[in-house]
Design a protein around this motif. Structure first.
Motif, PDB file in Angstrom:
ATOM      1  N   ILE A 426       0.724  -1.328   0.131  1.00 51.65           N
ATOM      2  CA  ILE A 426       0.112  -0.163   0.052  1.00 51.65           C
ATOM      3  C   ILE A 426       0.866   1.101  -0.063  1.00 51.65           C
ATOM      4  O   ILE A 426       1.855   1.428   0.809  1.00 51.65           O
ATOM      5  N   PHE A 427       0.489   2.149  -0.858  1.00 53.49           N
ATOM      6  CA  PHE A 427       1.281   3.320  -0.988  1.00 53.49           C
ATOM      7  C   PHE A 427       0.559   4.592  -0.793  1.00 53.49           C
ATOM      8  O   PHE A 427      -0.586   4.543  -1.993  1.00 53.49           O
ATOM      9  N   CYS A 428       0.287   5.311  -0.202  1.00 51.33           N
ATOM     10  CA  CYS A 428      -0.418   6.685  -0.065  1.00 51.33           C
ATOM     11  C   CYS A 428       0.682   7.934  -0.038  1.00 51.33           C
ATOM     12  O   CYS A 428       1.499   7.994   0.650  1.00 51.33           O
ATOM     13  N   VAL A 429       0.452   8.833  -1.266  1.00 54.24           N
ATOM     14  CA  VAL A 429       1.543   9.945  -1.433  1.00 54.24           C
ATOM     15  C   VAL A 429       0.953  11.144  -1.830  1.00 54.24           C
ATOM     16  O   VAL A 429      -0.204  11.142  -2.285  1.00 54.24           O
ATOM     17  N   SER A 430       1.617  11.965  -1.790  1.00 59.47           N
ATOM     18  CA  SER A 430       1.428  13.523  -2.292  1.00 59.47           C
ATOM     19  C   SER A 430      -0.081  14.087  -2.127  1.00 59.47           C
ATOM     20  O   SER A 430      -1.127  14.013  -2.937  1.00 59.47           O
ATOM     21  N   GLU A 431      -0.107  14.214  -0.766  1.00 57.29           N
ATOM     22  CA  GLU A 431      -1.261  14.807  -0.166  1.00 57.29           C
ATOM     23  C   GLU A 431      -2.545  14.103  -0.383  1.00 57.29           C
ATOM     24  O   GLU A 431      -3.576  14.756  -0.974  1.00 57.29           O
ATOM     25  N   SER A 432      -2.749  12.927  -0.148  1.00 55.61           N
ATOM     26  CA  SER A 432      -3.880  12.034  -0.510  1.00 55.61           C
ATOM     27  C   SER A 432      -4.318  11.565   1.047  1.00 55.61           C
ATOM     28  O   SER A 432      -3.775  11.969   2.001  1.00 55.61           O
ATOM     29  N   ASN A 448       8.630  -1.057   0.510  1.00 56.79           N
ATOM     30  CA  ASN A 448       7.998  -0.960   1.635  1.00 56.79           C
ATOM     31  C   ASN A 448       6.580  -1.773   1.558  1.00 56.79           C
ATOM     32  O   ASN A 448       5.900  -1.777   0.808  1.00 56.79           O
ATOM     33  N   SER A 449       6.448  -2.690   2.798  1.00 57.82           N
ATOM     34  CA  SER A 449       4.895  -3.110   2.961  1.00 57.82           C
ATOM     35  C   SER A 449       3.799  -2.161   2.751  1.00 57.82           C
ATOM     36  O   SER A 449       2.855  -2.519   2.016  1.00 57.82           O
ATOM     37  N   ILE A 450       3.930  -1.015   3.546  1.00 59.22           N
ATOM     38  CA  ILE A 450       3.184  -0.083   3.464  1.00 59.22           C
ATOM     39  C   ILE A 450       3.972   1.267   3.846  1.00 59.22           C
ATOM     40  O   ILE A 450       4.760   1.208   4.475  1.00 59.22           O
ATOM     41  N   LEU A 451       3.587   2.148   2.806  1.00 59.69           N
ATOM     42  CA  LEU A 451       4.312   3.334   2.830  1.00 59.69           C
ATOM     43  C   LEU A 451       3.185   4.438   2.798  1.00 59.69           C
ATOM     44  O   LEU A 451       2.500   4.539   1.847  1.00 59.69           O
TER      45      LEU A 451
END
Length: 524
Positions: A426-432, A448-451
């Protein structure tokens, strides 16, 4: 005529033994019972699709096996969210590692494609879970158990509502059943397109025949008309089938994409339209995009299967005009993408999308990527080998995804993210942000498993989850955006990898009810 049909079977018993602080062994009666919903969702010559919902009506179980016999010799050819043998009419479907635990009244859903004899495809009449027939009878199994001498209180179980199951409802009989407003048929090496009694194309070009069928629909229509394609053929990667508003497309065959192209070419394409429905589509080869939809409102994608050697699977965006105006009312039922060079499914600039299942196998980038998308409900993202050697992920949110105005209310809801190998889980990025992921099952990722990087109001494992091996679970931050805040890791088992918050910026980031094995926690 055959309509999608559902069979319901249920049985429940109840018995209880209450013990507190007891060390001696006691006898107990386990309540056993189940409910089964079996639905044929699609059907075509020689094949069909079905979904099964199993409800545990008895005591909680940690694993399940659902058995049945097909009454007319049907067999399973492909299955997802469960394990089962192929090529046999006697079926025993078992849980996969992320859906074996069923509390009382909890459900597990799986689907499959199967083969049938083109004559009769009746539903099974009897199901059994863990050897107990679901036929309305009562069963109580005597067991001997030893209660623990001590217990550790657990937080109350939180239940997040699942999205309603949404399926494209094809005409009776599945793909190609009945007669379309336009019919595009391959016979020998010749394609013929007809609208009623009028022949609008004859020749050897599949794309030209399909486009002639679409173009023959009523001009200026305000209700949907249907084009049925019967046959398989080749289409150039440098060309596209353009769908006009109020069009239903069913391809009862396979479009194989050959050669090369550039730009936004796709075997199925629409731009600036409304009320488009692609009920059934198989794509092979190397398209630039398998499906490309730009500024299309009221879009339904039904049963989509892509076995590719490059390109991107499904792209839905609002990039044809004012990007402040999002496209609305999007529904995706089931998408399977294998071998794409980029993402399996990507959205950009969408307000209101419901996705059933995205299955990605060995795609070059993300399994499901949501960009600048709000009000999204996703059932399952199941990815293996997605984004290997990259920073992409089985499930990724980017570019202010989930941002409503200037805030991040919870509006992105995901039932399950399953990731094996590949890049990130899972990757959450750039103001999400503004997201809750109910369940996670992540193992052996290469990155990363989760970032979580510069994201806000994100809950990972709202119900339960596990992370095993692979890269660390991390909250991170770039300096060009505000730091991550209101990030919650909870109800997780983390093994053989670490949890880290670095740099120590942001507020209200928590770790709650997380069990660690061979795992360190570095928290600010």
């Amino acid at each position: 005529m055959l309509r999608p049909r559902t069979i319901l079977v249920s049985v429940a018993t109840s018995a209880a033994v209450i013990a507190a602080g007891v060390v001696a062994a006691v006898s107990a009666y386990a309540a056993t019972g189940c409910g089964v919903s079996y639905t044929v969702t699609n059907q075509w010559a020689g094949g069909f699709g079905a979904s099964v919902r199993l409800t545990n009506l008895g005591d909680p179980v940690t694993s399940w096996s659902l058995s049945w016999t097909f009454p007319a010799g049907q067999t399973i050819t492909q299955i997802w969210n469960a394990n089962a043998p192929t090529g046999t009419s006697q079926v025993s479907a078992t849980n996969v590692d992320y859906n074996g635990n069923l509390a009382t009244n909890a459900t597990a859903e799986f689907g499959f494609n199967g083969s049938w004899n083109n004559s009769s495809n009746p539903a099974p009449t009897t199901f059994a879970m863990n050897g107990v027939t679901c036929n309305g009878s009562t069963t109580a199994t005597s067991t001997t158990s030893r209660p623990p001498t001590s217990t550790t209180s657990q937080p109350p179980t939180t239940t997040t509502s699942r999205p309603p199951t949404t399926t494209t409802t094809p005409p009776p009989g599945g793909c190609g059943a009945g007669t379309g407003n336009a019919e595009v048929v391959l016979s020998g090496g010749t394609w013929t397109a007809r609208n009623g009694n009028t022949t609008v194309f004859t020749g050897g070009d599949m794309l030209a025949a399909m486009q002639a069928g679409v173009n023959s629909l009523s001009s200026g229509r305000t209700s949907k008309q249907r084009v049925v394609v019967r046959g398989s053929g080749n289409v150039s990667a440098g060309s596209r089938l353009s769908l006009s508003s109020f069009t239903i497309l069913e391809v009862c065959g396979t479009i194989n994409v050959t050669g090369s192209g550039s730009g936004d070419m796709a075997p199925v394409y629409s731009r600036g339209t409304t009320d488009i429905e692609v009920r059934h589509l198989n794509v092979t080869g190397s398209p630039l995009y398998g499906i490309f939809m730009r500024n299309v409102n009221n879009l339904i994608l039904g049963q989509i299967d892509m076995r590719l050697s490059g390109g991107l699977g499904v792209r839905i965006d609002n990039h044809g005009g004012d990007r402040a105006v999002k496209v609305r009312n999007i529904r995706i039922d089931t998408v399977y993408v294998q071998g794409a060079g980029a993402h399996a499914v990507e959205t950009y600039g969408v307000d209101g999308i419901t996705i059933g299942t995205v299955t990605a196998r060995n795609v070059g980038q993300s399994g499901l990527l949501l960009n600048d998308t709000i009000n999204a409900t996703v059932g399952t993202v199941d990815a293996e080998g997605a984004g290997a050697g990259t920073g992409y992920a089985a499930f990724r949110m980017a570019n202010r995804n989930g941002r409503v105005g200037s805030s991040y209310p919870t509006n992105i809801r995901v039932g399950l993210v399953r990731a094996r190998a590949g890049g990130r889980g899972i990757f959450c990025v750039s103001e999400s942000g503004g997201a809750v992921i109910d369940r996670v099952d992540i193992a052996s990722t290469g990155n990363n498993s989760i970032l979580i990087e510069n994201c806000y109001n994100v809950t990972i494992a709202g119900v339960s989850g596990s992370v095993n091996g692979g890269g660390e679970v991390r909250i991170a931050a770039r300096t060009e955006f505000p730091p991550s805040s209101d990030i919650h890791f909870q109800n997780l088992t983390v093994s053989n990898t670490n949890i880290r918050w670095s740099p120590c910026t942001g507020t209200n980031n928590t770790v709650v009810n997380v069990t660690r094995t061979n795992s360190t926690l570095a928290w600010c």
